[in-house]
Design a protein around this motif. Structure first.
Motif, PDB file in Angstrom:
ATOM      1  N   LEU A   1       1.899  -0.732  -4.985  1.00 19.43           N
ATOM      2  CA  LEU A   1       3.180  -1.437  -5.856  1.00 19.43           C
ATOM      3  C   LEU A   1       2.981  -2.734  -5.740  1.00 19.43           C
ATOM      4  O   LEU A   1       2.262  -3.310  -5.070  1.00 19.43           O
ATOM      5  CB  LEU A   1       4.234  -1.053  -4.929  1.00 19.43           C
ATOM      6  N   HIS A   2       3.606  -3.573  -6.905  1.00 23.71           N
ATOM      7  CA  HIS A   2       3.725  -4.691  -6.854  1.00 23.71           C
ATOM      8  C   HIS A   2       5.088  -5.408  -6.791  1.00 23.71           C
ATOM      9  O   HIS A   2       6.003  -4.627  -7.304  1.00 23.71           O
ATOM     10  CB  HIS A   2       2.710  -5.387  -8.175  1.00 23.71           C
ATOM     11  N   ALA A   3       5.213  -6.533  -6.560  1.00 20.50           N
ATOM     12  CA  ALA A   3       6.539  -7.303  -6.443  1.00 20.50           C
ATOM     13  C   ALA A   3       6.374  -8.815  -6.451  1.00 20.50           C
ATOM     14  O   ALA A   3       5.256  -9.132  -6.482  1.00 20.50           O
ATOM     15  CB  ALA A   3       7.212  -6.960  -5.035  1.00 20.50           C
ATOM     16  N   ARG A   4       7.636  -9.527  -6.657  1.00 16.97           N
ATOM     17  CA  ARG A   4       7.571 -10.814  -6.632  1.00 16.97           C
ATOM     18  C   ARG A   4       8.876 -11.563  -6.169  1.00 16.97           C
ATOM     19  O   ARG A   4       9.913 -11.017  -6.276  1.00 16.97           O
ATOM     20  CB  ARG A   4       7.422 -11.247  -8.161  1.00 16.97           C
TER      21      ARG A   4
ATOM     22  N   ASP B   1       0.791  -1.081  -0.075  1.00 20.55           N
ATOM     23  CA  ASP B   1      -0.050   0.142  -0.039  1.00 20.55           C
ATOM     24  C   ASP B   1       1.009   1.231   0.194  1.00 20.55           C
ATOM     25  O   ASP B   1       1.315   1.571   1.183  1.00 20.55           O
ATOM     26  CB  ASP B   1      -1.087  -0.077   1.117  1.00 20.55           C
ATOM     27  N   GLY B   2       1.107   1.604  -1.124  1.00 19.79           N
ATOM     28  CA  GLY B   2       2.056   2.808  -1.426  1.00 19.79           C
ATOM     29  C   GLY B   2       1.686   4.141  -0.784  1.00 19.79           C
ATOM     30  O   GLY B   2       2.678   4.918  -0.254  1.00 19.79           O
TER      31      GLY B   2
ATOM     32  N   LYS C   1       5.327  -4.612   7.323  1.00 22.57           N
ATOM     33  CA  LYS C   1       3.950  -3.966   7.689  1.00 22.57           C
ATOM     34  C   LYS C   1       3.197  -3.395   6.485  1.00 22.57           C
ATOM     35  O   LYS C   1       1.984  -3.234   6.913  1.00 22.57           O
ATOM     36  CB  LYS C   1       4.722  -2.622   8.330  1.00 22.57           C
ATOM     37  N   TYR C   2       3.714  -3.244   5.671  1.00 26.06           N
ATOM     38  CA  TYR C   2       2.845  -2.303   4.268  1.00 26.06           C
ATOM     39  C   TYR C   2       2.490  -3.302   3.214  1.00 26.06           C
ATOM     40  O   TYR C   2       1.630  -2.964   2.391  1.00 26.06           O
ATOM     41  CB  TYR C   2       3.571  -1.470   3.832  1.00 26.06           C
TER      42      TYR C   2
ATOM     43  N   ALA D   1       3.513   6.481   2.089  1.00 25.68           N
ATOM     44  CA  ALA D   1       3.928   8.034   1.938  1.00 25.68           C
ATOM     45  C   ALA D   1       3.196   8.759   3.119  1.00 25.68           C
ATOM     46  O   ALA D   1       3.778   9.698   3.799  1.00 25.68           O
ATOM     47  CB  ALA D   1       3.161   8.481   0.624  1.00 25.68           C
ATOM     48  N   ASP D   2       1.809   8.332   3.418  1.00 27.39           N
ATOM     49  CA  ASP D   2       1.091   9.030   4.471  1.00 27.39           C
ATOM     50  C   ASP D   2       2.050   9.013   5.782  1.00 27.39           C
ATOM     51  O   ASP D   2       2.063   9.898   6.606  1.00 27.39           O
ATOM     52  CB  ASP D   2      -0.303   8.565   4.812  1.00 27.39           C
ATOM     53  N   ASP D   3       2.434   7.792   6.176  1.00 27.78           N
ATOM     54  CA  ASP D   3       3.303   7.756   7.402  1.00 27.78           C
ATOM     55  C   ASP D   3       4.635   8.093   7.405  1.00 27.78           C
ATOM     56  O   ASP D   3       5.042   8.679   8.450  1.00 27.78           O
ATOM     57  CB  ASP D   3       3.462   5.926   7.549  1.00 27.78           C
TER      58      ASP D   3
END
Ligand SMILES: [Fe+2]
Ligand SMILES: [Zn+2]
Length: 363
Positions: free
Chosen positions: A329-332, A220-221, A308-309, A225-227
């Motif tokens: 964002l996505h990752a693998r 959750d990008g 955490k995110y 950013a908010d944190d």
């Protein structure tokens, strides 16, 4: 003027309206004239505005103002009369309903079956509302055929075509122009950071997944950013101000954009996190603010990779992840290429999904 206790007053540059429910409105004269709803000032068939401010002076002010329990009526110096329903004015100041929510702990995306997603409007409304809330859903039981993503268009609107391919193949066989076409792990990113306006929705369709490893990760990008803004406002500001070059290319294509990693709307709400370690280019080391930027970017990297995110799960053949790509964002994880693993990507625009949701709710 009205005989009630000062329900309306003319002050310098605007009309003050005191409604009986205690609501006070300060309506600038030019705003009022610009928003006259009459048929001369609008195109009646389309409701588009026809009146343009250039036809009145900047210091325009009403010659007469009256209000009753339903309408505010203004007469202008050229005798043009404008009538504003009070309900319309009240509706404008309703606070916006919050659509976006950070992910709860141990979040995994909600799933919706392909058939219902495409053919049951109640399920589709639920799916699109969830998509607006958390920025991601998973569609299950989709066909395992290439180009299946073309069939999403009735819901998602047309594919947003970008260079390289209309539908992008991600596998270790074929055209290699990106780290995704290897079996290496991919850090969280969003695609096409090398475009000035990257696609705002991405669909990742797993056709076959017969390898060990390669779990899918989403982040959750916006929560990151908010944190970051709360904990380090100076880092956040640097990431909003400092422009970074991104490039994606092959023998036939050269895409390049220079943009900051965080963008906010005019209310200061984060609307775009642009993060791609693999596409980021060398920055001019003399660029003003580079030390501060790198300190901030280091912290952003820590957080983007912080468990955490993120949400981790295995995407099986026949499943599609749909992400709001300016947010998620996505990752693998790395995998061992011992069997088939074939993913197809296509891009869409969030405006078209919002349009679909509004239209469905109106039916
Ligand atoms: Fe990607
Ligand atoms: Zn008018």
């Amino acid at each position: 003027m009205n005989s009630l206790v000062n329900p309306v007053e003319l002050v310098d540059g605007s009309v003050l309206l005191h409604l009986d429910d205690g609501c006070d409105l300060d309506l600038p004269n030019l705003w009022l004239r610009d928003n006259c709803p009459c048929d001369d000032c609008r195109v009646p068939q389309t409701q588009e505005k026809r009146f343009i401010l250039a036809s009145v002076p900047a210091d325009l002010s009403p010659s007469d103002v009256t209000v009753d329990s339903h309408n505010l009526t203004i007469t202008w110096p050229d005798s043009h009369q404008s009538l504003y329903p009070l309900d319309t004015l009240r509706a404008l100041i309703q606070p916006e309903v919050k659509q976006r929510h950070s992910w709860p702990e141990n979040f995994t995306p909600q799933t919706f079956s392909w058939d219902l997603f495409l053919h049951d409007s109640r399920v589709l409304i639920e799916a699109l509302e969830e998509f607006m809330r958390h920025g991601v859903i998973v569609i299950t039981d989709a066909p395992q055929e290439p180009e299946t993503l073309e069939l999403l268009a009735p819901v998602t609107g047309p594919i947003r075509e970008l260079l390289f391919d209309r539908i992008h193949n991600v596998s270790v066989e074929g055209h290699v122009y990106n780290i995704a076409h290897t079996s290496l792990g991919l850090p969280p990113h969003n695609d096409f950071a090398s475009y000035s306006f990257p696609p705002s929705v991405q669909a990742l369709h797993m056709l076959h997944n017969e390898v060990a490893g390669g779990e899918s990760i989403i982040v959750d990008g916006w929560a990151v950013a908010d944190d970051l803004r709360t904990d380090h406002p100076d880092y956040f500001q640097s990431l909003c101000d400092f422009a970074v070059p991104f490039r994606e290319f092959d023998d036939n294509n050269e895409t390049y954009a220079v943009e900051p990693m965080i963008r906010c709307d005019s209310d200061g709400k984060v609307i775009n996190l642009r993060f791609s370690n693999q596409l980021m280019q060398m920055i001019n080391p003399q660029q003003k603010g580079i030390r501060e930027f790198y300190r901030a970017y280091h912290e952003l990297c820590n957080r983007v990779t912080d468990p955490k995110y993120k949400s981790t799960f295995r995407l099986e053949g026949g499943q599609i992840i749909l992400v709001a790509a300016h947010r998620v964002l996505h990752a693998r994880e790395a995998f061992s290429p011992t069997g088939r693993r074939h993913l197809q990507d296509a891009y869409f625009e969030l405006d078209n999904l919002v349009n679909k949701l509004v239209w469905l709710k109106r039916q």
